[in-house]
Design a protein around this motif. Structure first.
Motif, mmCIF file in Angstrom:
data_model
loop_
_atom_site.group_PDB
_atom_site.id
_atom_site.type_symbol
_atom_site.label_atom_id
_atom_site.label_comp_id
_atom_site.label_asym_id
_atom_site.label_seq_id
_atom_site.Cartn_x
_atom_site.Cartn_y
_atom_site.Cartn_z
ATOM 1 N N SER A 120 0.835 -1.202 0.000
ATOM 2 C CA SER A 120 0.000 0.000 0.000
ATOM 3 C C SER A 120 0.871 1.254 0.000
ATOM 4 O O SER A 120 0.958 1.978 0.992
ATOM 5 C CB SER A 120 -0.926 0.004 1.217
ATOM 6 O OG SER A 120 -1.804 -1.096 1.210
ATOM 7 N N THR A 135 -3.546 9.720 -0.227
ATOM 8 C CA THR A 135 -3.957 8.984 -1.417
ATOM 9 C C THR A 135 -2.895 7.936 -1.717
ATOM 10 O O THR A 135 -1.692 8.244 -1.738
ATOM 11 C CB THR A 135 -4.102 9.922 -2.625
ATOM 12 O OG1 THR A 135 -5.040 10.954 -2.310
ATOM 13 C CG2 THR A 135 -4.586 9.156 -3.852
ATOM 14 N N HIS A 140 -6.889 4.816 -3.907
ATOM 15 C CA HIS A 140 -7.697 4.823 -2.691
ATOM 16 C C HIS A 140 -7.242 5.956 -1.765
ATOM 17 O O HIS A 140 -6.064 6.327 -1.730
ATOM 18 C CB HIS A 140 -7.579 3.486 -1.958
ATOM 19 C CG HIS A 140 -8.362 2.388 -2.589
ATOM 20 N ND1 HIS A 140 -7.896 1.659 -3.668
ATOM 21 C CD2 HIS A 140 -9.599 1.889 -2.301
ATOM 22 C CE1 HIS A 140 -8.792 0.756 -4.016
ATOM 23 N NE2 HIS A 140 -9.841 0.869 -3.211
#
Length: 392
Positions: A120, A135, A140
């Motif tokens: 991520s 972000t 996402h």
């Protein structure tokens, strides 16, 4: 309150643990696809050890730890030339364990409600005054009351808000690496101890792990901080002449993607927080791997940050109080590391002989405390009278 932590290393995991204890909703973002498996042995003591005790983590850390009472320096033939007792560097307790095992213990300690997300990577940060929004590279977004950049010496958070990495790193002239391999002969030679080459310019340390594998730690001088195209080839070249078990260990050096390799630097940031974003651990206060206190400062700093956030009237005040307490300690450790870097990897044979003499003197009553103080700095408690210790 909602906290977003960038980085699932030691600092980030420790912060997630303590913030959740104080009632925060915590999300941890890590750009790597999973936990790091390569890493070196660390002597965990000082403020981090104190914090781990207050967090209830010490039993697990000692369970994962190794019974290593000294580091032994050996020459080209494997003959011991000097040694240093590990316990003399600890003021109130110490445990030797691998960095991956410390991270594993911290992950295990997290409450199931902590949202830990691998793969991520962070892309953008937007501070809206009363909240901060991030972000991810996949598009996402997440919104929280606080963003913690605990993403290491090459911090993405620091780069996005504070500017280029070159403005915030002080290169100390060394590269370091770590890898593990399996070799029963080497394991039998080093099991139960930590052995380092008594050499100049480059050094390798070896220790046997309980699963039968061997962990290797290396450091060598390099004129630039740039990572080589092929770390394995670099290690085989720079450490080829160290003798002892080193040539055999280098034969087991894995592919570059399985080697931990980095520059040895200090991170220097004028202010650790901006709006609702704060830096933690190596992102703002890397001391240097040679000083051996990065993990301790990461856990101690995470604890101090969480306690100040818990006791302050608002997030900005908590961030200011955290930096006011923790920055002087980090700076003192950085100054100490600069003074003593030559001690860990002597640049000349004269310096090497001086280190041997110093280690022999360290065995004398009182001298060991002076040596430890010079190398590790003054003791520093993580708790002050006003610091909150109980969860809300």
């Amino acid at each position: 309150m909602r906290a977003i932590i960038c980085g699932a290393g030691i600092a980030g995991l420790a912060a997630a643990h303590r913030l959740h204890t104080h009632g925060w909703q915590v999300t941890v973002l890590e750009k790597a696809p999973g936990p790091r498996t390569q890493g070196y042995m660390i002597d965990f003591f000082g403020p981090g050890y104190q914090a781990a005790e207050l967090m209830g983590l010490l039993p697990r850390l000692h369970e994962l730890g190794y019974d290593i009472d000294k580091a032994t320096f050996v020459d080209h033939n494997g003959t011991p030339r000097a040694s240093v007792g590990i316990q003399q560097f600890a003021n109130a307790g110490i445990v030797s364990l691998t960095r991956p095992d410390l991270e594993h213990a911290l992950r295990q300690s997290l409450h199931p409600d902590v949202d830990l997300r691998y793969d991520s990577p962070l892309h953008q940060i937007h501070d809206h005054g009363d909240t901060v929004q991030v972000t991810l590279t996949d598009g996402h977004t997440l919104t929280g009351d606080l963003l913690i950049g605990a993403d290491g010496i090459h911090s993405t958070v620091r780069g996005l808000l504070w500017g280029p990495e070159t403005d915030h790193l002080r290169y100390l002239g060394f590269h370091t690496a770590a890898f593990t391999f399996t070799d029963p002969h080497i394991h039998a030679q080093v099991e139960g101890g930590f052995y380092l080459t008594d050499t100049i310019g480059a050094q390798m340390g070896l220790y046997g792990l309980r699963d039968g594998s061997v962990a290797a730690f290396t450091v060598h001088r390099s004129p630039t901080p740039d990572r080589p195209h092929d770390p394995r080839a670099t290690l085989r070249h720079t450490h080829a002449d160290l003798g002892w078990l080193v040539p055999r260990a280098l034969e087991h050096c894995p592919e570059p993607e399985h080697i931990y390799y980095d520059q040895v630097s200090q991170s220097l940031v004028s202010h650790w927080s901006r709006g609702r974003t704060v830096l933690l651990g190596d992102a703002c206060g890397a001391v240097s791997l040679l000083a051996g206190q990065g993990a301790s400062l990461a856990v101690g700093g995470a604890f101090v940050l969480a306690e100040h956030l818990a006791s302050a009237p608002d997030v900005p005040q908590g961030l200011r109080s955290y930096e006011q307490q923790w920055r002087p300690l980090v700076r003192e450790r950085q100054r100490s590391a600069l003074r003593t870097a030559h001690w860990f990897l002597p640049p000349t044979r004269t310096r090497l002989l001086m280190r041997r003499a110093a280690l022999r003197l360290a065995a004398l009553p009182g001298v060991s405390r002076l040596l430890a103080g010079a190398l590790t700095g003054k003791p520093a408690p993580v708790v002050r009278e006003h610091t909150r210790l109980t969860p809300r």
